[in-house]
Design an enzyme around this catalytic site. Structure first.
Site, PDB file in Angstrom:
ATOM      1  N   GLY A   1      53.557  30.847  48.619  1.00  0.00           N
ATOM      2  CA  GLY A   1      52.277  31.094  47.969  1.00  0.00           C
ATOM      3  C   GLY A   1      52.108  30.205  46.747  1.00  0.00           C
ATOM      4  O   GLY A   1      53.045  30.032  45.959  1.00  0.00           O
ATOM      5  N   ALA A   2      50.902  29.626  46.600  1.00  0.00           N
ATOM      6  CA  ALA A   2      50.660  28.687  45.503  1.00  0.00           C
ATOM      7  C   ALA A   2      49.521  29.141  44.611  1.00  0.00           C
ATOM      8  O   ALA A   2      48.809  28.321  44.044  1.00  0.00           O
ATOM      9  CB  ALA A   2      50.366  27.297  46.069  1.00  0.00           C
ATOM     10  N   GLY A   3      49.368  30.462  44.477  1.00  0.00           N
ATOM     11  CA  GLY A   3      48.442  30.984  43.489  1.00  0.00           C
ATOM     12  C   GLY A   3      49.096  31.012  42.119  1.00  0.00           C
ATOM     13  O   GLY A   3      50.121  30.353  41.877  1.00  0.00           O
TER      14      GLY A   3
ATOM     15  N   ALA B   1      50.820  33.308  40.491  1.00  0.00           N
ATOM     16  CA  ALA B   1      52.196  33.811  40.426  1.00  0.00           C
ATOM     17  C   ALA B   1      53.183  32.802  40.988  1.00  0.00           C
ATOM     18  O   ALA B   1      54.228  32.522  40.386  1.00  0.00           O
ATOM     19  CB  ALA B   1      52.304  35.143  41.177  1.00  0.00           C
TER      20      ALA B   1
ATOM     21  N   PHE C   1      36.064  44.067  28.458  1.00  0.00           N
ATOM     22  CA  PHE C   1      36.184  44.284  29.897  1.00  0.00           C
ATOM     23  C   PHE C   1      36.361  45.774  30.166  1.00  0.00           C
ATOM     24  O   PHE C   1      36.816  46.532  29.297  1.00  0.00           O
ATOM     25  CB  PHE C   1      37.367  43.504  30.470  1.00  0.00           C
ATOM     26  CG  PHE C   1      36.952  42.402  31.405  1.00  0.00           C
ATOM     27  CD1 PHE C   1      36.315  41.273  30.937  1.00  0.00           C
ATOM     28  CD2 PHE C   1      37.192  42.499  32.775  1.00  0.00           C
ATOM     29  CE1 PHE C   1      35.927  40.254  31.788  1.00  0.00           C
ATOM     30  CE2 PHE C   1      36.813  41.491  33.636  1.00  0.00           C
ATOM     31  CZ  PHE C   1      36.172  40.370  33.146  1.00  0.00           C
TER      32      PHE C   1
ATOM     33  N   ASP D   1      49.913  38.320  54.418  1.00  0.00           N
ATOM     34  CA  ASP D   1      50.950  37.844  55.341  1.00  0.00           C
ATOM     35  C   ASP D   1      52.354  38.343  54.989  1.00  0.00           C
ATOM     36  O   ASP D   1      53.081  38.850  55.839  1.00  0.00           O
ATOM     37  CB  ASP D   1      50.950  36.314  55.387  1.00  0.00           C
ATOM     38  CG  ASP D   1      49.610  35.751  55.846  1.00  0.00           C
ATOM     39  OD1 ASP D   1      48.851  36.485  56.498  1.00  0.00           O
ATOM     40  OD2 ASP D   1      49.324  34.584  55.541  1.00  0.00           O
TER      41      ASP D   1
ATOM     42  N   GLN E   1      41.527  48.628  45.425  1.00  0.00           N
ATOM     43  CA  GLN E   1      40.430  48.614  44.449  1.00  0.00           C
ATOM     44  C   GLN E   1      39.170  47.975  45.028  1.00  0.00           C
ATOM     45  O   GLN E   1      39.233  46.920  45.658  1.00  0.00           O
ATOM     46  CB  GLN E   1      40.835  47.838  43.200  1.00  0.00           C
ATOM     47  CG  GLN E   1      39.758  47.820  42.128  1.00  0.00           C
ATOM     48  CD  GLN E   1      40.230  47.170  40.843  1.00  0.00           C
ATOM     49  OE1 GLN E   1      40.164  45.953  40.705  1.00  0.00           O
ATOM     50  NE2 GLN E   1      40.737  47.969  39.931  1.00  0.00           N
TER      51      GLN E   1
ATOM     52  N   HIS F   1      35.656  46.445  43.838  1.00  0.00           N
ATOM     53  CA  HIS F   1      34.987  45.912  42.653  1.00  0.00           C
ATOM     54  C   HIS F   1      33.513  46.282  42.709  1.00  0.00           C
ATOM     55  O   HIS F   1      32.887  46.183  43.767  1.00  0.00           O
ATOM     56  CB  HIS F   1      35.153  44.391  42.609  1.00  0.00           C
ATOM     57  CG  HIS F   1      34.864  43.788  41.280  1.00  0.00           C
ATOM     58  ND1 HIS F   1      33.589  43.718  40.767  1.00  0.00           N
ATOM     59  CD2 HIS F   1      35.680  43.223  40.349  1.00  0.00           C
ATOM     60  CE1 HIS F   1      33.638  43.135  39.585  1.00  0.00           C
ATOM     61  NE2 HIS F   1      34.890  42.823  39.301  1.00  0.00           N
TER      62      HIS F   1
ATOM     63  N   LEU G   1      32.389  37.857  44.738  1.00  0.00           N
ATOM     64  CA  LEU G   1      32.519  38.481  43.426  1.00  0.00           C
ATOM     65  C   LEU G   1      31.557  37.897  42.392  1.00  0.00           C
ATOM     66  O   LEU G   1      31.456  36.681  42.229  1.00  0.00           O
ATOM     67  CB  LEU G   1      33.952  38.308  42.927  1.00  0.00           C
ATOM     68  CG  LEU G   1      34.270  38.941  41.564  1.00  0.00           C
ATOM     69  CD1 LEU G   1      34.202  40.452  41.655  1.00  0.00           C
ATOM     70  CD2 LEU G   1      35.650  38.503  41.085  1.00  0.00           C
TER      71      LEU G   1
ATOM     72  N   GLU H   1      33.213  40.668  36.398  1.00  0.00           N
ATOM     73  CA  GLU H   1      33.006  41.746  35.429  1.00  0.00           C
ATOM     74  C   GLU H   1      32.619  41.185  34.067  1.00  0.00           C
ATOM     75  O   GLU H   1      32.093  41.903  33.216  1.00  0.00           O
ATOM     76  CB  GLU H   1      34.287  42.573  35.325  1.00  0.00           C
ATOM     77  CG  GLU H   1      34.136  43.867  34.562  1.00  0.00           C
ATOM     78  CD  GLU H   1      35.340  44.767  34.740  1.00  0.00           C
ATOM     79  OE1 GLU H   1      35.774  45.373  33.737  1.00  0.00           O
ATOM     80  OE2 GLU H   1      35.854  44.867  35.866  1.00  0.00           O
TER      81      GLU H   1
ATOM     82  N   ARG I   1      36.869  50.064  37.015  1.00  0.00           N
ATOM     83  CA  ARG I   1      36.225  49.656  38.256  1.00  0.00           C
ATOM     84  C   ARG I   1      36.130  50.771  39.286  1.00  0.00           C
ATOM     85  O   ARG I   1      35.137  50.866  40.010  1.00  0.00           O
ATOM     86  CB  ARG I   1      36.983  48.458  38.854  1.00  0.00           C
ATOM     87  CG  ARG I   1      36.817  47.206  38.031  1.00  0.00           C
ATOM     88  CD  ARG I   1      37.679  46.086  38.535  1.00  0.00           C
ATOM     89  NE  ARG I   1      37.442  44.873  37.760  1.00  0.00           N
ATOM     90  CZ  ARG I   1      38.131  43.752  37.916  1.00  0.00           C
ATOM     91  NH1 ARG I   1      39.097  43.694  38.807  1.00  0.00           N
ATOM     92  NH2 ARG I   1      37.859  42.690  37.176  1.00  0.00           N
TER      93      ARG I   1
ATOM     94  N   HIS J   1      38.514  44.440  46.795  1.00  0.00           N
ATOM     95  CA  HIS J   1      38.810  43.394  45.823  1.00  0.00           C
ATOM     96  C   HIS J   1      40.296  43.189  45.545  1.00  0.00           C
ATOM     97  O   HIS J   1      40.767  42.058  45.507  1.00  0.00           O
ATOM     98  CB  HIS J   1      38.101  43.733  44.516  1.00  0.00           C
ATOM     99  CG  HIS J   1      38.315  42.741  43.418  1.00  0.00           C
ATOM    100  ND1 HIS J   1      37.925  41.414  43.529  1.00  0.00           N
ATOM    101  CD2 HIS J   1      38.877  42.863  42.181  1.00  0.00           C
ATOM    102  CE1 HIS J   1      38.223  40.776  42.409  1.00  0.00           C
ATOM    103  NE2 HIS J   1      38.823  41.616  41.581  1.00  0.00           N
TER     104      HIS J   1
ATOM    105  N   GLU K   1      49.750  39.649  43.206  1.00  0.00           N
ATOM    106  CA  GLU K   1      49.073  40.744  43.911  1.00  0.00           C
ATOM    107  C   GLU K   1      49.847  41.241  45.118  1.00  0.00           C
ATOM    108  O   GLU K   1      49.699  42.390  45.523  1.00  0.00           O
ATOM    109  CB  GLU K   1      47.673  40.296  44.341  1.00  0.00           C
ATOM    110  CG  GLU K   1      46.795  41.436  44.800  1.00  0.00           C
ATOM    111  CD  GLU K   1      45.360  41.029  45.059  1.00  0.00           C
ATOM    112  OE1 GLU K   1      44.600  41.828  45.632  1.00  0.00           O
ATOM    113  OE2 GLU K   1      44.979  39.890  44.679  1.00  0.00           O
TER     114      GLU K   1
ATOM    115  N   ARG L   1      43.661  49.129  38.811  1.00  0.00           N
ATOM    116  CA  ARG L   1      43.915  48.013  37.898  1.00  0.00           C
ATOM    117  C   ARG L   1      42.738  47.795  36.965  1.00  0.00           C
ATOM    118  O   ARG L   1      41.582  47.865  37.377  1.00  0.00           O
ATOM    119  CB  ARG L   1      44.176  46.727  38.686  1.00  0.00           C
ATOM    120  CG  ARG L   1      44.313  45.509  37.790  1.00  0.00           C
ATOM    121  CD  ARG L   1      44.573  44.256  38.593  1.00  0.00           C
ATOM    122  NE  ARG L   1      43.457  43.825  39.421  1.00  0.00           N
ATOM    123  CZ  ARG L   1      42.411  43.135  38.979  1.00  0.00           C
ATOM    124  NH1 ARG L   1      42.284  42.840  37.687  1.00  0.00           N
ATOM    125  NH2 ARG L   1      41.459  42.763  39.817  1.00  0.00           N
TER     126      ARG L   1
ATOM    127  N   SER M   1      45.081  41.334  36.048  1.00  0.00           N
ATOM    128  CA  SER M   1      45.660  40.729  37.248  1.00  0.00           C
ATOM    129  C   SER M   1      46.131  39.301  37.007  1.00  0.00           C
ATOM    130  O   SER M   1      47.241  38.930  37.415  1.00  0.00           O
ATOM    131  CB  SER M   1      44.659  40.761  38.406  1.00  0.00           C
ATOM    132  OG  SER M   1      43.466  40.107  38.048  1.00  0.00           O
TER     133      SER M   1
END
Length: 579
Positions: free
Chosen positions: A18-20, A22, A123, A217, A236, A238, A248, A251, A282, A348, A379, A390, A395
């Site tokens: 994963g390359a997000g 995190a 927020f 996955d 959750q 949104h 989205l 918020e 939310r 969301h 996530e 959350r 996040s």
């Protein structure tokens, strides 16, 4: 090249899946520690879904108003409906400021106050403005900055690689098997340590803010490896997804002062959260919207209410919310400067996921025993930081902070660990799955139709509101779809860029963990955070102040509620959650 053959075997100290936010933050931390690391990602890194996050990243900097770590901790605990583990939350808020300043030093272009400090906006659920932001493209700038830093530190990227199985034996992680989407063929990655950071699973629902790649996955692969998932019933929704699309609208639009209006033109949040209004958490706002819609107060009797930004004025909208304005215009042909924008709740975020301890080490039972060399962050993980719900902007902070901590923990492990021996046939599971789909046999089912039916039923029966009758019906549907999936046939038998194969694999993943979501929601006979049962509308701490661990077995889903919630009774005991 046959699918049972590995095109290549790679031996490398660390693999990040994963390359997000995190995954990249963990990879950067590993590289900074001199560890050779490979990032496997099924999409190009800067297309990862973290880039879609808009509103901000939470930290108690107190740049625009009084704030404290204690207050951030309390807001997060209260927002979690007291299901969040308070030791994890305490570590999170303590590390959050360091994470933001580290981003600043990397060159992230944060929006600034007049005196040059990082700007912060309000927020939902936060009692002080602590969302550090860059207009409404915060996730985008964080993701691109991290990718640049990873390239600078010579992180190895395997783009368009789909992980198909985990290589785990005797509770020791030994690597992963991945399919090369671009060229076809299986690759074996033999690693000392593996991080799973594949993001959320919103694509199990018809109306979702999630990217098409968000199919959970690694959660499915965890189940197939005989390991549990945690708190999967907590999904959750949104409040501000674009009507019919689910895309989205941040918020931040409400943080900057936007209103929510029903079909009568009333700011209906006064009925549900008079103190916080549009900036209630939310879960509460989504239920309020759905209640207005269900009771006939949607706009023109339709399934939506409106987000009204007109009073903010053109200058503020274009300065602080340019992407919100652009999305409404492009997808609904609504100019938010001049007209209210139709919105509805959208799937969301996943509070549940792969169970891990405070060190991001994956655990395999309620006692907290760990799978050696296996880690998770972002996530896809469940530490549990967010509990049953959350708070917005927690996040991005979660992904960045625990990605960083995971990278450091993995580096320490790798320095003293050797390569564990591979099992006799590490490709078997991946080879069998891909071979079955490509050969097709006499299968007549289409994965796209199965996915559509799953998404429609998940939205209908496991959405904002749930009850026993709907969940039982949904469980039967999911199991029927799982049976139909056994007979899926794909048309494309070529190996390079076989997206038919990739989508078929993803549908299998969706079906795998969706059963866990439904089983957990059906058994949890209470309402807590994002899990709201109309037949059990009250929170029940006596029976349900506990985490859910769930395993897939030959006879179905096995649930366990022996994993207790970490609570500091002398500081933050459970109380009624009011806003």
């Amino acid at each position: 090249m046959k699918p049972e053959e590995a095109r290549s075997v790679h031996q490398i100290d660390a693999v990040v899946v994963g390359a997000g936010l995190a995954g990249l933050r963990a990879a950067l931390e590993l590289a900074r520690n001199g560890i050779e690391v490979a990032v496997l990602t099924k999409v190009y890194p800067t297309r990862s879904h973290s880039g879609a996050a808009q509103g901000g990243i939470a930290a108690a900097l107190a740049n625009v108003a009084e704030d404290s770590l204690e207050l951030h901790m309390f807001d997060t605990i209260k927002g979690s409906d007291y299901l969040g583990d308070q030791n994890v939350i305490e570590l999170f808020v303590q590390e959050a400021r360091k994470t933001v300043y580290d981003f600043e030093h990397m060159g992230v272009p944060f929006s600034r106050t007049e005196d040059g400090r990082i700007n912060q906006r309000p927020f939902g659920g936060h009692s002080s403005p602590r969302a550090c932001f860059s207009a409404d493209i915060t996730g985008h700038v964080l993701l691109h900055t991290l990718y640049e830093q990873c390239v600078r530190h010579r992180v190895h990227f395997y783009n368009e690689f789909q992980v198909v199985s985990l290589v785990i034996e005797d509770h020791v992680s030994r690597g992963v098997v991945a399919w090369d989407i671009r060229h076809g063929g299986l690759h074996l990655f033999h690693a000392k340590a593996v991080l799973l950071a594949t993001g959320g699973y919103g694509r199990a629902f018809k109306i979702t803010s999630n990217a098409h790649a968000n199919t959970g996955d690694s959660l499915s692969l965890i189940l197939e490896a005989g390991l549990p998932l945690e708190d999967m019933e907590f999904v959750q929704f949104h409040p501000t997804g674009l009507y019919k699309h689910g895309i989205l609208l941040s918020e931040a639009a409400r943080g900057e002062g936007g209103y929510l209006l029903n079909g009568k033109g009333d700011r209906f949040m006064a009925t549900y959260a008079k103190e916080k209004m549009e900036l209630a958490p939310r879960d509460l706002v989504s239920r309020a919207e759905q209640t207005e819609i269900n009771e006939g107060r949607g706009v023109d009797g339709k399934d939506y209410v409106c987000l009204d930004l007109r009073h903010l004025g053109r200058e503020k909208i274009m300065d602080r919310l340019p992407q919100v304005w652009e999305l409404a215009l492009n997808y609904l042909k609504v100019d938010a400067i001049e007209a209210p924008v139709p919105i509805q709740p959208t799937a969301h975020y996943s509070m549940g996921g792969i169970p891990a301890n405070i060190h991001t080490e994956v655990i395999f039972n309620a006692s907290g025993d760990v799978v050696a060399g296996l880690y998770t962050a972002g996530e896809a993980s469940c530490l549990s930081l967010h509990g049953a719900n959350r708070l917005g902007t927690n996040s991005l902070q979660d992904a960045a902070t625990f990605g960083r901590l995971a990278g450091g923990r993995m580096a320490d492990f790798i320095r003293q660990a050797g390569f564990s021996s591979l099992p006799a046939n590490p490709l078997d599971r991946a080879r069998d799955r891909i071979g079955h789909l490509i050969s097709g046999g006499n299968g007549r089912e289409r994965h796209a139709l199965i996915r559509e039916e799953l998404q429609q039923n998940m939205t209908r029966h496991a959405g904002v509101f749930r009850n026993a009758e709907g969940l039982k019906q949904l469980l039967q549907t999911v199991r029927e779809l799982q049976e139909r999936y056994r007979n899926v046939r794909i048309d494309d038998v070529n190996h390079p860029f076989n997206l038919d194969l990739m989508e078929a694999l993803e549908v299998g993943h969706l079906l795998n963990f969706s059963e866990v979501i439904v089983e957990g929601a059906l058994v949890r006979t209470e309402s807590r955070g994002a899990h709201f049962r109309t037949d059990y509308p009250k929170r029940n701490d006596q029976n349900w102040l506990a985490h859910t661990l769930a395993w897939k077995t030959d006879s179905g889903v096995h649930l366990n509620h022996d994993k207790t919630v970490v609570i500091y009774m002398d500081r933050f005991p459970p109380q009624e959650r009011k806003y």
